[in-house]
Scaffold this motif. Sequence first.
Motif, mmCIF file in Angstrom:
data_model
loop_
_atom_site.group_PDB
_atom_site.id
_atom_site.type_symbol
_atom_site.label_atom_id
_atom_site.label_comp_id
_atom_site.label_asym_id
_atom_site.label_seq_id
_atom_site.Cartn_x
_atom_site.Cartn_y
_atom_site.Cartn_z
ATOM 1 N N SER A 98 154.363 45.001 95.973
ATOM 2 C CA SER A 98 153.370 45.626 96.842
ATOM 3 C C SER A 98 152.342 46.397 96.011
ATOM 4 O O SER A 98 152.653 46.965 94.963
ATOM 5 C CB SER A 98 154.055 46.574 97.832
ATOM 6 O OG SER A 98 154.700 47.628 97.155
ATOM 7 N N LYS A 99 151.106 46.401 96.502
ATOM 8 C CA LYS A 99 150.017 47.105 95.823
ATOM 9 C C LYS A 99 150.315 48.594 95.720
ATOM 10 O O LYS A 99 149.929 49.256 94.748
ATOM 11 C CB LYS A 99 148.713 46.872 96.577
ATOM 12 C CG LYS A 99 147.492 47.537 95.949
ATOM 13 C CD LYS A 99 146.229 47.207 96.730
ATOM 14 C CE LYS A 99 145.003 47.851 96.101
ATOM 15 N NZ LYS A 99 145.062 49.324 96.137
ATOM 16 N N GLU A 100 151.009 49.123 96.739
ATOM 17 C CA GLU A 100 151.325 50.543 96.743
ATOM 18 C C GLU A 100 152.122 50.953 95.514
ATOM 19 O O GLU A 100 151.936 52.041 94.963
ATOM 20 C CB GLU A 100 152.107 50.911 98.006
ATOM 21 C CG GLU A 100 151.299 50.872 99.289
ATOM 22 C CD GLU A 100 151.114 49.471 99.835
ATOM 23 O OE1 GLU A 100 150.295 49.301 100.742
ATOM 24 O OE2 GLU A 100 151.791 48.540 99.350
ATOM 25 N N LYS A 101 153.044 50.077 95.082
ATOM 26 C CA LYS A 101 153.867 50.401 93.922
ATOM 27 C C LYS A 101 153.020 50.564 92.670
ATOM 28 O O LYS A 101 153.198 51.513 91.899
ATOM 29 C CB LYS A 101 154.932 49.318 93.714
ATOM 30 C CG LYS A 101 156.067 49.350 94.725
ATOM 31 C CD LYS A 101 157.121 48.317 94.366
ATOM 32 C CE LYS A 101 158.315 48.392 95.306
ATOM 33 N NZ LYS A 101 159.364 47.409 94.956
ATOM 34 N N ALA A 102 152.100 49.632 92.452
ATOM 35 C CA ALA A 102 151.238 49.710 91.274
ATOM 36 C C ALA A 102 150.329 50.934 91.340
ATOM 37 O O ALA A 102 150.113 51.624 90.335
ATOM 38 C CB ALA A 102 150.409 48.437 91.143
ATOM 39 N N ASP A 103 149.810 51.215 92.527
ATOM 40 C CA ASP A 103 148.923 52.368 92.683
ATOM 41 C C ASP A 103 149.652 53.681 92.397
ATOM 42 O O ASP A 103 149.087 54.601 91.799
ATOM 43 C CB ASP A 103 148.361 52.402 94.110
ATOM 44 C CG ASP A 103 147.342 51.299 94.362
ATOM 45 O OD1 ASP A 103 146.841 50.735 93.376
ATOM 46 O OD2 ASP A 103 147.063 50.999 95.531
ATOM 47 N N ILE A 104 150.912 53.755 92.825
ATOM 48 C CA ILE A 104 151.691 54.974 92.590
ATOM 49 C C ILE A 104 151.936 55.164 91.096
ATOM 50 O O ILE A 104 151.850 56.277 90.574
ATOM 51 C CB ILE A 104 153.022 54.916 93.358
ATOM 52 C CG1 ILE A 104 152.754 55.038 94.862
ATOM 53 C CG2 ILE A 104 153.968 56.026 92.906
ATOM 54 C CD1 ILE A 104 153.960 54.766 95.721
ATOM 55 N N LEU A 105 152.228 54.073 90.398
ATOM 56 C CA LEU A 105 152.459 54.170 88.952
ATOM 57 C C LEU A 105 151.196 54.645 88.230
ATOM 58 O O LEU A 105 151.260 55.469 87.311
ATOM 59 C CB LEU A 105 152.902 52.813 88.401
ATOM 60 C CG LEU A 105 154.273 52.314 88.851
ATOM 61 C CD1 LEU A 105 154.557 50.943 88.255
ATOM 62 C CD2 LEU A 105 155.371 53.292 88.454
ATOM 63 N N LYS A 106 150.059 54.135 88.660
ATOM 64 C CA LYS A 106 148.796 54.566 88.045
ATOM 65 C C LYS A 106 148.530 56.044 88.320
ATOM 66 O O LYS A 106 147.978 56.759 87.490
ATOM 67 C CB LYS A 106 147.644 53.715 88.577
ATOM 68 C CG LYS A 106 147.705 52.253 88.150
ATOM 69 C CD LYS A 106 146.602 51.435 88.821
ATOM 70 C CE LYS A 106 146.709 49.964 88.465
ATOM 71 N NZ LYS A 106 145.680 49.154 89.174
ATOM 72 N N ALA A 107 148.952 56.494 89.507
ATOM 73 C CA ALA A 107 148.718 57.884 89.893
ATOM 74 C C ALA A 107 149.449 58.858 88.988
ATOM 75 O O ALA A 107 149.002 59.999 88.818
ATOM 76 C CB ALA A 107 149.146 58.106 91.347
ATOM 77 N N VAL A 108 150.570 58.438 88.409
ATOM 78 C CA VAL A 108 151.315 59.325 87.513
ATOM 79 C C VAL A 108 151.027 59.012 86.041
ATOM 80 O O VAL A 108 151.801 59.359 85.149
ATOM 81 C CB VAL A 108 152.837 59.258 87.794
ATOM 82 C CG1 VAL A 108 153.158 59.930 89.111
ATOM 83 C CG2 VAL A 108 153.361 57.825 87.789
ATOM 84 N N GLY A 109 149.899 58.341 85.815
ATOM 85 C CA GLY A 109 149.395 58.205 84.453
ATOM 86 C C GLY A 109 149.784 56.952 83.704
ATOM 87 O O GLY A 109 149.484 56.835 82.508
ATOM 88 N N ALA A 110 150.423 55.986 84.369
ATOM 89 C CA ALA A 110 150.857 54.782 83.659
ATOM 90 C C ALA A 110 149.777 53.703 83.660
ATOM 91 O O ALA A 110 148.951 53.639 84.572
ATOM 92 C CB ALA A 110 152.127 54.230 84.302
ATOM 93 N N GLU A 111 149.796 52.873 82.653
ATOM 94 C CA GLU A 111 148.991 51.650 82.637
ATOM 95 C C GLU A 111 149.841 50.547 83.245
ATOM 96 O O GLU A 111 151.013 50.400 82.900
ATOM 97 C CB GLU A 111 148.587 51.298 81.203
ATOM 98 C CG GLU A 111 147.794 50.005 81.097
ATOM 99 C CD GLU A 111 147.472 49.615 79.661
ATOM 100 O OE1 GLU A 111 147.065 48.459 79.440
ATOM 101 O OE2 GLU A 111 147.652 50.458 78.767
ATOM 102 N N VAL A 112 149.269 49.754 84.148
ATOM 103 C CA VAL A 112 150.023 48.707 84.842
ATOM 104 C C VAL A 112 149.404 47.347 84.555
ATOM 105 O O VAL A 112 148.199 47.148 84.720
ATOM 106 C CB VAL A 112 150.057 48.944 86.369
ATOM 107 C CG1 VAL A 112 150.838 47.833 87.074
ATOM 108 C CG2 VAL A 112 150.670 50.308 86.682
ATOM 109 N N ILE A 113 150.236 46.409 84.116
ATOM 110 C CA ILE A 113 149.811 45.035 83.845
ATOM 111 C C ILE A 113 150.530 44.120 84.832
ATOM 112 O O ILE A 113 151.755 44.174 84.951
ATOM 113 C CB ILE A 113 150.143 44.621 82.401
ATOM 114 C CG1 ILE A 113 149.418 45.539 81.418
ATOM 115 C CG2 ILE A 113 149.787 43.160 82.154
ATOM 116 C CD1 ILE A 113 149.824 45.334 79.972
ATOM 117 N N VAL A 114 149.776 43.286 85.544
ATOM 118 C CA VAL A 114 150.351 42.409 86.568
ATOM 119 C C VAL A 114 150.443 40.985 86.030
ATOM 120 O O VAL A 114 149.466 40.432 85.510
ATOM 121 C CB VAL A 114 149.510 42.435 87.857
ATOM 122 C CG1 VAL A 114 150.115 41.505 88.913
ATOM 123 C CG2 VAL A 114 149.404 43.856 88.396
ATOM 124 N N CYS A 115 151.634 40.380 86.175
ATOM 125 C CA CYS A 115 151.896 39.026 85.684
ATOM 126 C C CYS A 115 152.297 38.114 86.846
ATOM 127 O O CYS A 115 152.752 38.585 87.887
ATOM 128 C CB CYS A 115 153.023 39.053 84.650
ATOM 129 S SG CYS A 115 152.636 40.012 83.171
#
Length: 451
Positions: A98-115
């Motif tokens: 879900s998009k929400e999961k990636a957005d939450i990770l970005k909110a706490v400062g992480a870089e997210v790569i989608v495969c």
Amino acid sequence: MWLNNILETIGNTPLIRLNKITKDIPATVLAKVDYFNPGNSIKDRMALKMVEVAEQQGKLKPGGTIIEGTSGNTGMGLALAACVKGYKCIFVTTDKQSKEKADILKAVGAEVIVCPTNVLPEDPRSYYSVAKRLGQEIPNSMYMNQYDNLANRQAHYESTGPEIWEQTEGRITHLVSTAGTGGTITGTAMYLKEKNPNIKVWAIDVYGSLLTKYYNTGEIDMNEVHPYISEGFGEDFVPENYDMSVIDHFEQVTDKDGAVMARRIAKEEGMFCGYSAGSCLQGLMQLKNTLTADDVVVCIFHDHGSRYVGKIYNDQWMMERGFLDVKTFRDIVNGRAGKKLVTITPDHTVAEAVELMKQYDIEQIPVMKENELVGSVSEGGLFQKIFSNPEIKNSTVASVIEHPYPVVDFMTKVEKLGNLINKENGAVLAKDEKGDYHIVTKYDVIQSLAK
């Protein structure tokens, strides 16, 4: 007494009895609700443990970068640890999450790569491969590898298992958990079986995962693997965290059943849980006939429903996949075999309106002017006016016009339509994808609900 940082809030989550969904089960059914962890999932436990073990082993040094392949929850736990301890984070996930999961990770400062999801684990594009490669290429970094990192199951051996034992006062007879990395179910089971070897451990899997067949046959059969929608559990390989000897049974559930059950848990038990919780309880329900009144069952509810508001808690998403048997305005229209909307203009006579009602056996007619809704006429309203003044039948519709019908979205649920149709509003209208109007009356709603 205050806590020193957010990490000290991890664990000691509540054990809550289920009452409505499980009312026909003789056993006591309890939910270990781990969305009470600060990162809203059980993964906080193992994320912190993996970081602590890596620090102890000298693999994670100050200012380093944490790298992980994660569907979101493990990433959140690692990100919280990184915030407190001063690490950077790079998380690799799949495009089915879900998009929400990636957005939450970005909110706490992480870089997210989608495969991409639909590639083999060894494919260089898979999120396993990308995470592993980044761990080798980036200086002063560590690929945590929750699948094969035994600190994962150690966390549950040290925390989840003891908590459940203490909270049930040693009365637990069955542990039920979805099976993904293997850490939660294996670590918890290892502890509980040391306390009581007779405790049954049931692993809940999804169709499309190879874990169930591997458990039953010892064979890794890639023919078992096919795309599935369920998130957070099921695998297309066997992580090293598994010790199948502490698991007594694997049970598979469908994507639909898990999603529908998650929504039931929210509505009937008041626990806003994620996909895996729904699948966990659905698996238990499939096995309920083996339980007795003396049994105490603990189901692991891994994470919070906020991770899935765009998916299983979204009616449109559920309907598009055939997961939700919700009747809508569109369903009613489609069930009428293409009947066109009968309308009239303000310039027509009342007699012509009455004739249309007789011809088409209808009671409600929208009044349109230049393709715009301007009012309505109803059989009941016309009857009253003609009864008191028979000559009015020669007058124009404009002289007897009633207020326009409410206009709703084409996908509005039938239950809501029923609330809109009353003495003042004899029908509702909606536009389809082409922009054409359609009408639904109280009789349409009654017929749809009776089917």
